[in-house]
Design an enzyme around this catalytic site. Sequence first.
Site, short mmCIF file in Angstrom:
data_model
loop_
_atom_site.label_atom_id
_atom_site.label_comp_id
_atom_site.label_asym_id
_atom_site.label_seq_id
_atom_site.Cartn_x
_atom_site.Cartn_y
_atom_site.Cartn_z
CB CYS A 19 -0.89 -0.03 1.24
SG CYS A 19 -2.08 1.30 1.32
N PRO A 20 0.60 2.17 -0.90
CG PRO A 20 0.60 4.39 -1.75
CD PRO A 20 1.38 3.44 -0.86
#
Length: 82
Positions: A19-20
């Site tokens: 993430c992201p």
Amino acid sequence: MYNFYDSIQKTIDTQGFRCPEPIMMIRQAIRNIEDGKILFILSDDPSTTRDIPNFCHFMGHILIFKKTTDLPYQYLIKKGLA
């Protein structure tokens, strides 16, 4: 019974990314497929189990399948109408 795998227009492998990055990759990939077509995603990032459903909800796409019991996680997203 309808086989969603027949409508896959693109597959992306986000394994190894955290993430992201997976959501950014998904967002880019879904822009490049036709409305109503399917994006198949492979991932090993645990955050995708919440991020992908949220992405679909807020962006108007349909999460038609998810498998998060073992790795790699698998998702099928149907692109919503623009």
